[in-house]
Design a protein around this motif. Structure first.
Motif, PDB file in Angstrom:
ATOM      1  N   UNK A 198       0.832  -1.203   0.000  1.00 27.40           N
ATOM      2  CA  UNK A 198       0.000   0.000   0.000  1.00 27.40           C
ATOM      3  C   UNK A 198       0.867   1.253   0.000  1.00 27.40           C
ATOM      4  N   UNK A 199       1.904   1.271   0.804  1.00 33.64           N
ATOM      5  CA  UNK A 199       2.798   2.424   0.850  1.00 33.64           C
ATOM      6  C   UNK A 199       3.546   2.616  -0.470  1.00 33.64           C
ATOM      7  N   UNK A 200       3.958   1.524  -1.089  1.00 35.82           N
ATOM      8  CA  UNK A 200       4.618   1.621  -2.392  1.00 35.82           C
ATOM      9  C   UNK A 200       3.665   2.191  -3.438  1.00 35.82           C
ATOM     10  N   UNK A 201       2.437   1.720  -3.435  1.00 42.20           N
ATOM     11  CA  UNK A 201       1.427   2.227  -4.374  1.00 42.20           C
ATOM     12  C   UNK A 201       1.165   3.715  -4.130  1.00 42.20           C
ATOM     13  N   UNK A 202       1.115   4.118  -2.856  1.00 46.54           N
ATOM     14  CA  UNK A 202       0.885   5.526  -2.540  1.00 46.54           C
ATOM     15  C   UNK A 202       2.043   6.394  -3.011  1.00 46.54           C
ATOM     16  N   UNK A 203       3.270   5.919  -2.866  1.00 46.86           N
ATOM     17  CA  UNK A 203       4.423   6.673  -3.352  1.00 46.86           C
ATOM     18  C   UNK A 203       4.374   6.834  -4.867  1.00 46.86           C
ATOM     19  N   UNK A 204       3.998   5.769  -5.570  1.00 44.97           N
ATOM     20  CA  UNK A 204       3.851   5.855  -7.029  1.00 44.97           C
ATOM     21  C   UNK A 204       2.769   6.857  -7.416  1.00 44.97           C
ATOM     22  N   UNK A 205       1.640   6.813  -6.714  1.00 45.73           N
ATOM     23  CA  UNK A 205       0.538   7.729  -7.002  1.00 45.73           C
ATOM     24  C   UNK A 205       0.939   9.169  -6.707  1.00 45.73           C
ATOM     25  N   UNK A 230      -7.441  26.867 -23.964  1.00 42.88           N
ATOM     26  CA  UNK A 230      -8.149  25.603 -24.166  1.00 42.88           C
ATOM     27  C   UNK A 230      -7.604  24.424 -23.384  1.00 42.88           C
ATOM     28  N   UNK A 231      -6.542  24.621 -22.604  1.00 42.39           N
ATOM     29  CA  UNK A 231      -5.963  23.509 -21.833  1.00 42.39           C
ATOM     30  C   UNK A 231      -6.928  23.094 -20.732  1.00 42.39           C
ATOM     31  N   UNK A 232      -7.096  21.802 -20.554  1.00 36.28           N
ATOM     32  CA  UNK A 232      -7.934  21.254 -19.484  1.00 36.28           C
ATOM     33  C   UNK A 232      -7.040  20.512 -18.506  1.00 36.28           C
ATOM     34  N   UNK A 233      -7.185  20.851 -17.243  1.00 31.95           N
ATOM     35  CA  UNK A 233      -6.338  20.250 -16.214  1.00 31.95           C
ATOM     36  C   UNK A 233      -6.658  18.769 -16.015  1.00 31.95           C
ATOM     37  N   UNK A 234      -5.713  18.104 -15.409  1.00 32.08           N
ATOM     38  CA  UNK A 234      -5.858  16.683 -15.094  1.00 32.08           C
ATOM     39  C   UNK A 234      -5.693  16.497 -13.594  1.00 32.08           C
ATOM     40  N   UNK A 235      -6.123  15.343 -13.120  1.00 31.13           N
ATOM     41  CA  UNK A 235      -5.933  14.958 -11.727  1.00 31.13           C
ATOM     42  C   UNK A 235      -5.667  13.460 -11.702  1.00 31.13           C
ATOM     43  N   UNK A 236      -5.210  12.973 -10.579  1.00 30.19           N
ATOM     44  CA  UNK A 236      -4.917  11.543 -10.432  1.00 30.19           C
ATOM     45  C   UNK A 236      -5.996  10.904  -9.577  1.00 30.19           C
ATOM     46  N   UNK A 237      -6.628   9.872 -10.104  1.00 32.61           N
ATOM     47  CA  UNK A 237      -7.625   9.093  -9.367  1.00 32.61           C
ATOM     48  C   UNK A 237      -6.929   7.856  -8.810  1.00 32.61           C
ATOM     49  N   UNK A 238      -6.900   7.762  -7.500  1.00 33.20           N
ATOM     50  CA  UNK A 238      -6.213   6.631  -6.878  1.00 33.20           C
ATOM     51  C   UNK A 238      -6.860   6.231  -5.564  1.00 33.20           C
ATOM     52  N   UNK A 297       2.892  16.535   1.429  1.00 34.77           N
ATOM     53  CA  UNK A 297       2.733  15.953   2.770  1.00 34.77           C
ATOM     54  C   UNK A 297       2.401  14.464   2.693  1.00 34.77           C
ATOM     55  N   UNK A 298       1.545  14.088   1.749  1.00 38.44           N
ATOM     56  CA  UNK A 298       1.192  12.680   1.579  1.00 38.44           C
ATOM     57  C   UNK A 298       2.415  11.855   1.209  1.00 38.44           C
ATOM     58  N   UNK A 299       3.208  12.372   0.268  1.00 37.79           N
ATOM     59  CA  UNK A 299       4.413  11.663  -0.158  1.00 37.79           C
ATOM     60  C   UNK A 299       5.392  11.506   1.011  1.00 37.79           C
ATOM     61  N   UNK A 300       5.611  12.586   1.747  1.00 42.70           N
ATOM     62  CA  UNK A 300       6.542  12.523   2.871  1.00 42.70           C
ATOM     63  C   UNK A 300       6.074  11.545   3.941  1.00 42.70           C
ATOM     64  N   UNK A 301       4.774  11.535   4.220  1.00 45.97           N
ATOM     65  CA  UNK A 301       4.246  10.606   5.227  1.00 45.97           C
ATOM     66  C   UNK A 301       4.396   9.159   4.770  1.00 45.97           C
ATOM     67  N   UNK A 302       4.087   8.892   3.504  1.00 43.71           N
ATOM     68  CA  UNK A 302       4.207   7.523   2.985  1.00 43.71           C
ATOM     69  C   UNK A 302       5.673   7.080   2.960  1.00 43.71           C
ATOM     70  N   UNK A 303       6.563   7.983   2.556  1.00 45.24           N
ATOM     71  CA  UNK A 303       7.992   7.644   2.515  1.00 45.24           C
ATOM     72  C   UNK A 303       8.515   7.363   3.919  1.00 45.24           C
ATOM     73  N   UNK A 304       8.093   8.163   4.871  1.00 50.19           N
ATOM     74  CA  UNK A 304       8.526   7.965   6.259  1.00 50.19           C
ATOM     75  C   UNK A 304       7.997   6.645   6.810  1.00 50.19           C
ATOM     76  N   UNK A 305       6.725   6.367   6.557  1.00 49.66           N
ATOM     77  CA  UNK A 305       6.126   5.118   7.054  1.00 49.66           C
ATOM     78  C   UNK A 305       6.795   3.903   6.423  1.00 49.66           C
ATOM     79  N   UNK A 306       7.068   3.974   5.125  1.00 51.61           N
ATOM     80  CA  UNK A 306       7.732   2.858   4.451  1.00 51.61           C
ATOM     81  C   UNK A 306       9.155   2.692   4.981  1.00 51.61           C
ATOM     82  N   UNK A 307       9.863   3.783   5.174  1.00 50.12           N
ATOM     83  CA  UNK A 307      11.214   3.715   5.737  1.00 50.12           C
ATOM     84  C   UNK A 307      11.217   3.110   7.129  1.00 50.12           C
TER      85      UNK A 307
END
Length: 133
Positions: free
Chosen positions: A11-18, A37-45, A110-120
């Protein structure tokens, strides 16, 4: 039992990828803030991850697996880039809001840092156990 294939580590690896993909998507949105005309994107995870972990599971009994969409196994959950076509922010048909993108960037950092810390921490615990601490 594979200690590196545990649900928490996967789960932590998947979160880091996301989070890494989210960073790239936000950077692309900001880079195109003045593109007409540019339309923004977002990540669904998050929604798929919750379903895979069983957080949104309904306690229903079914006779046929086709009756209710079964959640994906955790190993197959992947972040997906979704383009938001239905909004317009500016006069040039662009829908990127710099303030919202900066908020998204801060939250993603913040999400990335928390996931990286938890995985570490998790891997450090495995190291401690393997070495006989």
């Amino acid at each position: 039992m594979d200690p590196f294939g545990s649900t928490i580590i996967m789960t932590l690896q998947k979160q880091l990828d996301a989070s890494a993909l989210t960073q790239r998507v936000i950077a692309n949105n900001v880079a195109n803030i003045n593109t007409p005309g540019f339309k923004k994107s977002r990540v669904a995870f998050t929604e798929e991850l919750r379903r895979a972990l069983g957080e949104d599971a309904l306690p229903l009994k079914t006779d046929n697996p086709r009756q209710i969409e079964a959640p994906l196994p955790l190993a197959r959950v992947e972040p997906m880039v979704v383009k938001e076509e239905d909004t317009t922010m500016g006069y040039n048909a662009n829908n990127v809001d710099i303030d919202q993108e900066m908020v998204n960037l801060a939250a993603n950092t913040l999400t990335y840092q928390a996931a990286a810390r938890a995985l570490g921490d998790r891997l450090a615990l495995l190291d401690y156990v393997i070495k006989g601490g």
